[in-house]
Design a protein around this motif. Structure first.
Motif, PDB file in Angstrom:
ATOM      1  N   ALA A 107       0.944  -1.290  -0.318  1.00  0.00           N
ATOM      2  CA  ALA A 107      -0.321   0.078  -0.135  1.00  0.00           C
ATOM      3  C   ALA A 107       0.564   1.364  -0.358  1.00  0.00           C
ATOM      4  CB  ALA A 107      -0.698   0.291   1.731  1.00  0.00           C
ATOM      5  N   ASP A 108       0.537   2.586  -0.458  1.00  0.00           N
ATOM      6  CA  ASP A 108       1.606   3.697  -0.714  1.00  0.00           C
ATOM      7  C   ASP A 108       0.292   4.512   0.355  1.00  0.00           C
ATOM      8  OD1 ASP A 108       2.537   2.877  -3.358  1.00  0.00           O
ATOM      9  OD2 ASP A 108       1.412   2.767  -4.198  1.00  0.00           O
ATOM     10  N   GLY A 109      -0.501   4.537   1.131  1.00  0.00           N
ATOM     11  CA  GLY A 109      -0.988   4.972   1.241  1.00  0.00           C
ATOM     12  C   GLY A 109      -1.765   4.767   2.772  1.00  0.00           C
ATOM     13  N   PHE A 110      -2.113   5.110   3.985  1.00  0.00           N
ATOM     14  CA  PHE A 110      -3.327   4.881   4.192  1.00  0.00           C
ATOM     15  C   PHE A 110      -3.634   5.765   5.051  1.00  0.00           C
ATOM     16  CE2 PHE A 110      -5.306   2.123   7.643  1.00  0.00           C
ATOM     17  CZ  PHE A 110      -5.019   1.391   8.306  1.00  0.00           C
ATOM     18  N   LEU A 111      -5.122   5.973   5.028  1.00  0.00           N
ATOM     19  CA  LEU A 111      -6.431   6.919   5.195  1.00  0.00           C
ATOM     20  C   LEU A 111      -7.455   6.719   6.310  1.00  0.00           C
ATOM     21  CD1 LEU A 111      -6.514   8.705   2.336  1.00  0.00           C
ATOM     22  CD2 LEU A 111      -4.818   9.567   4.419  1.00  0.00           C
ATOM     23  N   LEU A 112      -7.854   7.278   7.047  1.00  0.00           N
ATOM     24  CA  LEU A 112      -9.147   6.726   8.074  1.00  0.00           C
ATOM     25  C   LEU A 112     -10.124   8.025   7.514  1.00  0.00           C
ATOM     26  CD1 LEU A 112      -7.492   7.195  11.312  1.00  0.00           C
ATOM     27  CD2 LEU A 112      -7.515   5.267  10.058  1.00  0.00           C
ATOM     28  N   LYS A 113     -11.232   7.270   7.529  1.00  0.00           N
ATOM     29  CA  LYS A 113     -12.323   7.242   7.253  1.00  0.00           C
ATOM     30  C   LYS A 113     -12.750   9.149   8.030  1.00  0.00           C
ATOM     31  CE  LYS A 113     -14.453   3.864   5.074  1.00  0.00           C
ATOM     32  NZ  LYS A 113     -15.118   2.332   5.187  1.00  0.00           N
ATOM     33  N   ALA A 114     -12.693   9.031   9.225  1.00  0.00           N
ATOM     34  CA  ALA A 114     -12.716  10.028  10.558  1.00  0.00           C
ATOM     35  C   ALA A 114     -11.528  10.832   9.838  1.00  0.00           C
ATOM     36  CB  ALA A 114     -12.805   9.648  11.800  1.00  0.00           C
ATOM     37  N   ASP A 115     -10.787  11.081   9.232  1.00  0.00           N
ATOM     38  CA  ASP A 115      -9.623  12.155   8.716  1.00  0.00           C
ATOM     39  C   ASP A 115     -10.306  13.271   8.434  1.00  0.00           C
ATOM     40  OD1 ASP A 115      -7.373  11.134   9.695  1.00  0.00           O
ATOM     41  OD2 ASP A 115      -6.848   9.629   8.120  1.00  0.00           O
ATOM     42  N   ASP A 116      -9.646  14.737   8.214  1.00  0.00           N
ATOM     43  CA  ASP A 116     -10.561  15.645   7.604  1.00  0.00           C
ATOM     44  C   ASP A 116     -10.396  15.274   6.265  1.00  0.00           C
ATOM     45  OD1 ASP A 116     -10.523  18.394   5.555  1.00  0.00           O
ATOM     46  OD2 ASP A 116     -10.204  19.157   7.553  1.00  0.00           O
ATOM     47  N   PRO A 117     -11.436  15.262   5.057  1.00  0.00           N
ATOM     48  CA  PRO A 117     -11.575  14.984   3.854  1.00  0.00           C
ATOM     49  C   PRO A 117     -11.171  15.568   2.611  1.00  0.00           C
ATOM     50  CG  PRO A 117     -13.535  16.318   4.674  1.00  0.00           C
ATOM     51  CD  PRO A 117     -12.648  16.289   5.192  1.00  0.00           C
ATOM     52  N   ARG A 118      -9.839  16.621   3.218  1.00  0.00           N
ATOM     53  CA  ARG A 118      -8.828  17.442   3.073  1.00  0.00           C
ATOM     54  C   ARG A 118      -7.699  16.307   2.843  1.00  0.00           C
ATOM     55  NH1 ARG A 118      -8.167  22.976   5.847  1.00  0.00           N
ATOM     56  NH2 ARG A 118      -8.911  21.481   7.802  1.00  0.00           N
ATOM     57  N   GLU A 119      -8.227  15.387   3.512  1.00  0.00           N
ATOM     58  CA  GLU A 119      -6.567  14.446   3.431  1.00  0.00           C
ATOM     59  C   GLU A 119      -6.622  13.388   2.363  1.00  0.00           C
ATOM     60  OE1 GLU A 119      -4.523  14.599   5.419  1.00  0.00           O
ATOM     61  OE2 GLU A 119      -4.617  16.431   7.033  1.00  0.00           O
ATOM     62  N   LEU A 120      -8.125  12.470   2.053  1.00  0.00           N
ATOM     63  CA  LEU A 120      -8.266  12.114   0.904  1.00  0.00           C
ATOM     64  C   LEU A 120      -7.777  13.012  -0.232  1.00  0.00           C
ATOM     65  CD1 LEU A 120      -9.921   9.335  -0.408  1.00  0.00           C
ATOM     66  CD2 LEU A 120     -11.694  10.903  -0.452  1.00  0.00           C
ATOM     67  N   LEU A 121      -8.117  13.990  -1.023  1.00  0.00           N
ATOM     68  CA  LEU A 121      -7.589  14.738  -1.113  1.00  0.00           C
ATOM     69  C   LEU A 121      -5.854  14.861  -1.919  1.00  0.00           C
ATOM     70  CD1 LEU A 121     -10.229  17.714  -1.707  1.00  0.00           C
ATOM     71  CD2 LEU A 121      -9.643  15.387  -4.016  1.00  0.00           C
ATOM     72  N   ASN A 122      -5.387  15.413  -0.438  1.00  0.00           N
ATOM     73  CA  ASN A 122      -4.150  15.731  -0.558  1.00  0.00           C
ATOM     74  C   ASN A 122      -3.425  13.695  -0.595  1.00  0.00           C
ATOM     75  OD1 ASN A 122      -4.072  17.934   0.196  1.00  0.00           O
ATOM     76  ND2 ASN A 122      -4.075  17.846   2.417  1.00  0.00           N
ATOM     77  N   GLY A 123      -4.180  12.785  -0.348  1.00  0.00           N
ATOM     78  CA  GLY A 123      -3.232  11.473  -0.247  1.00  0.00           C
ATOM     79  C   GLY A 123      -3.549  11.615  -2.115  1.00  0.00           C
ATOM     80  N   VAL A 124      -4.270  11.071  -2.448  1.00  0.00           N
ATOM     81  CA  VAL A 124      -4.923  10.862  -3.863  1.00  0.00           C
ATOM     82  C   VAL A 124      -4.261  12.099  -4.824  1.00  0.00           C
ATOM     83  CG1 VAL A 124      -6.401  10.980  -6.172  1.00  0.00           C
ATOM     84  CG2 VAL A 124      -6.732  10.325  -3.819  1.00  0.00           C
ATOM     85  N   ARG A 125      -4.068  12.597  -4.589  1.00  0.00           N
ATOM     86  CA  ARG A 125      -2.555  13.538  -4.959  1.00  0.00           C
ATOM     87  C   ARG A 125      -1.644  12.866  -5.092  1.00  0.00           C
ATOM     88  NH1 ARG A 125      -5.334  18.618  -2.433  1.00  0.00           N
ATOM     89  NH2 ARG A 125      -6.622  19.142  -3.709  1.00  0.00           N
ATOM     90  N   ALA A 126      -0.827  13.233  -3.539  1.00  0.00           N
ATOM     91  CA  ALA A 126       0.426  12.384  -3.400  1.00  0.00           C
ATOM     92  C   ALA A 126       0.730  10.963  -3.905  1.00  0.00           C
ATOM     93  CB  ALA A 126       0.788  12.667  -2.110  1.00  0.00           C
ATOM     94  N   VAL A 127      -0.076  10.031  -3.770  1.00  0.00           N
ATOM     95  CA  VAL A 127       0.235   8.255  -4.413  1.00  0.00           C
ATOM     96  C   VAL A 127       0.109   8.873  -6.080  1.00  0.00           C
ATOM     97  CG1 VAL A 127      -0.897   5.893  -4.650  1.00  0.00           C
ATOM     98  CG2 VAL A 127      -0.802   7.899  -1.745  1.00  0.00           C
ATOM     99  N   GLY A 128      -0.930   9.079  -6.943  1.00  0.00           N
ATOM    100  CA  GLY A 128      -1.338   9.700  -8.138  1.00  0.00           C
ATOM    101  C   GLY A 128      -0.289  10.126  -8.555  1.00  0.00           C
ATOM    102  N   ALA A 129       1.132  10.697  -7.717  1.00  0.00           N
ATOM    103  CA  ALA A 129       2.132  11.778  -8.012  1.00  0.00           C
ATOM    104  C   ALA A 129       3.813  10.269  -8.124  1.00  0.00           C
ATOM    105  CB  ALA A 129       2.265  12.929  -7.970  1.00  0.00           C
ATOM    106  N   GLY A 130       3.025   9.619  -7.596  1.00  0.00           N
ATOM    107  CA  GLY A 130       4.086   8.416  -7.194  1.00  0.00           C
ATOM    108  C   GLY A 130       4.995   8.077  -6.073  1.00  0.00           C
ATOM    109  N   GLY A 131       4.490   9.422  -4.644  1.00  0.00           N
ATOM    110  CA  GLY A 131       4.976   9.128  -3.797  1.00  0.00           C
ATOM    111  C   GLY A 131       3.781   8.341  -3.022  1.00  0.00           C
TER     112      GLY A 131
END
Length: 206
Positions: A87-111
């Motif tokens: 897995a390249d990322g691990f997020l919780l559903k209780a996180d701020d919704p912005r974390e989901l966008l940050n995670g998708v951008r980061a992993v989408g860029a190869g991070g």
């Protein structure tokens, strides 16, 4: 309902396109094979095939696809298993919704990207292991291994590291394995954290 909420969050970013949504783990695998997306979101518990088993299959068959776990289950054993399986990322559903966008951008860029709460526990676990084994300094790394560690901290894939350092990808894999062993870390995410802690990588401003 959960998927509808995720879709609503992702729709906020005009650069993110949702190409498919799956109702169970087997469908997620089939749709990933068909669409080859940059990022796949999985849950720990899904009908048919659970997310952890799905990660194993995806990482083996489609290693270029980034995988993020998005779940309510943040226990250490789930986090460790997910990261060790690729897995390249691990997020919780209780996180701020912005974390989901940050995670998708980061992993989408190869991070890689971790929920802030998960990242805090990962760092604490690393520190505890290092306290138990204090003689694991970065000095054990060769100059080339330091370069590879810095690249891991920047979120580069093996192919990208090979291109930057003018190496073949097989050699990069060997260096990555040596770095993980010498630092006593379990995966690329922990190695990236080590790179930041050692000052090899400067965090980018948000």
């Amino acid at each position: 309902m959960v998927r509808a909420g995720v879709l609503a969050i992702l729709a906020r970013d005009p650069h993110v396109e949702v190409v498919a949504e799956a109702g169970d783990g087997y469908e997620a695998i089939a749709l990933t094979r068909r669409h080859r997306p940059n990022v796949v979101l999985l849950d720990i518990q899904m009908p048919g095939l659970d997310g952890l088993a799905a990660i194993t299959l995806l990482h083996r068959e489609l290693p270029g696809v980034g995988v993020i776990m998005l779940t309510t289950f943040g226990q250490d054993e789930y986090v460790t298993h997910a990261l060790e399986e690729g897995a390249d990322g691990f997020l919780l559903k209780a996180d701020d919704p912005r974390e989901l966008l940050n995670g998708v951008r980061a992993v989408g860029a190869g991070g890689a990207y971790l929920s802030p709460r998960i990242a805090g526990r990962v760092i604490a676990g690393m520190r505890a292991r290092r306290a138990a084994l204090p003689h694991r300094p970065l000095e054990r790394l060769t100059e080339r291994e330091r370069q590879v560690l810095a690249a891991l901290g920047s979120g580069l894939s093996n192919a990208e590291i090979a291109s930057r350092l003018h190496l073949v990808e097989g050699t990069v894999k060997a260096h990555v394995s040596a770095v993980l062993t010498k630092l006593g870390v379990r995966n690329r995410v922990e190695a990236a954290i080590s790179a930041y802690q050692a000052g090899l990588v400067t965090p980018r401003p948000h």
